[in-house]
Design an enzyme around this catalytic site. Structure first.
Site, mmCIF file in Angstrom:
data_model
loop_
_atom_site.group_PDB
_atom_site.id
_atom_site.type_symbol
_atom_site.label_atom_id
_atom_site.label_comp_id
_atom_site.label_asym_id
_atom_site.label_seq_id
_atom_site.Cartn_x
_atom_site.Cartn_y
_atom_site.Cartn_z
ATOM 1 N N GLY A 283 57.613 38.343 55.469
ATOM 2 C CA GLY A 283 58.280 37.061 55.615
ATOM 3 C C GLY A 283 57.335 35.890 55.376
ATOM 4 O O GLY A 283 56.153 36.072 55.099
ATOM 5 N N HIS B 65 46.660 57.562 67.608
ATOM 6 C CA HIS B 65 45.621 58.479 67.135
ATOM 7 C C HIS B 65 46.195 59.894 67.156
ATOM 8 O O HIS B 65 46.634 60.371 68.199
ATOM 9 C CB HIS B 65 44.383 58.380 68.021
ATOM 10 C CG HIS B 65 43.904 56.971 68.170
ATOM 11 N ND1 HIS B 65 43.263 56.290 67.166
ATOM 12 C CD2 HIS B 65 44.002 56.111 69.210
ATOM 13 C CE1 HIS B 65 42.975 55.073 67.585
ATOM 14 N NE2 HIS B 65 43.418 54.939 68.821
ATOM 15 N N HIS C 242 57.739 44.379 56.251
ATOM 16 C CA HIS C 242 58.416 43.078 56.175
ATOM 17 C C HIS C 242 57.377 42.043 55.759
ATOM 18 O O HIS C 242 56.313 41.957 56.377
ATOM 19 C CB HIS C 242 59.010 42.704 57.533
ATOM 20 C CG HIS C 242 59.529 41.307 57.591
ATOM 21 N ND1 HIS C 242 60.694 40.925 56.978
ATOM 22 C CD2 HIS C 242 59.022 40.197 58.164
ATOM 23 C CE1 HIS C 242 60.895 39.628 57.179
ATOM 24 N NE2 HIS C 242 59.886 39.162 57.903
ATOM 25 N N GLY D 207 45.954 38.656 62.065
ATOM 26 C CA GLY D 207 46.570 39.650 62.934
ATOM 27 C C GLY D 207 46.925 39.082 64.288
ATOM 28 O O GLY D 207 46.130 38.359 64.894
ATOM 29 N N GLU E 131 43.881 47.053 60.653
ATOM 30 C CA GLU E 131 44.021 45.595 60.584
ATOM 31 C C GLU E 131 43.368 45.040 59.322
ATOM 32 O O GLU E 131 43.887 44.107 58.716
ATOM 33 C CB GLU E 131 43.444 44.905 61.821
ATOM 34 C CG GLU E 131 43.737 43.416 61.786
ATOM 35 C CD GLU E 131 43.522 42.709 63.105
ATOM 36 O OE1 GLU E 131 43.715 41.479 63.117
ATOM 37 O OE2 GLU E 131 43.170 43.354 64.104
ATOM 38 N N ARG F 34 56.576 33.606 57.664
ATOM 39 C CA ARG F 34 55.810 33.297 58.880
ATOM 40 C C ARG F 34 55.175 34.525 59.504
ATOM 41 O O ARG F 34 54.117 34.428 60.106
ATOM 42 C CB ARG F 34 56.694 32.604 59.902
ATOM 43 C CG ARG F 34 57.119 31.238 59.438
ATOM 44 C CD ARG F 34 57.903 30.554 60.509
ATOM 45 N NE ARG F 34 58.348 29.272 60.002
ATOM 46 C CZ ARG F 34 58.205 28.147 60.640
ATOM 47 N NH1 ARG F 34 57.654 28.136 61.825
ATOM 48 N NH2 ARG F 34 58.629 27.030 60.113
#
Length: 124
Positions: free
Chosen positions: A92, A73, A90, A66, A46, A94
């Site tokens: 984008g 794993h 991707h 996020g 993240e 939004r």
């Protein structure tokens, strides 16, 4: 001190097309059986995806946060250094989706794979 400082996560590169973070495996990152806790793989994923997504934004106006992380794993790690490499699938306006691979550096073994989805939102 933030979480990344506390854990020792280092940013190697953060661009809109690739982000790389690293961490040294220490006893503090291990679960009771002596291997890296799976949550560390997810934190690395993240973090790398968020850094990359935000690198392509004017963060005075918008930020990427996020909204979903899925981590698989593959191999346990007990020592060494982990490197997470994130690339957008991707990007984008939004939503962004990033693929993240975590490798143990010395062996180059793939230890986990994550998909991270981020929402682009107005900065508050």
């Amino acid at each position: 001190m933030n979480l990344l400082e506390l854990l020792g996560v280092k940013t190697v590169r953060a661009t809109a097309t690739e982000a790389i973070v690293e961490i040294a495996v220490t006893d503090q990152l291990k679960q009771p059986f002596g291997v890296v806790h799976g949550g560390i793989n997810t934190i690395l994923a993240e973090t790398a995806a968020s850094l990359g997504a935000n690198a392509g934004l004017d963060t005075t106006q918008q930020i990427a946060v996020g909204v979903n992380v899925e981590t698989h794993h593959l191999y346990t790690v007990a020592q060494g250094r982990l490197r997470a490499n994130a690339k957008p699938l991707h990007a984008g306006k939004r939503l962004q989706t990033w693929q993240v691979e975590v490798h143990e550096q010395a062996s180059a073994r793939l230890t986990s794979v994550s998909t991270v989805t981020l929402m682009i939102t107005a900065r508050q």
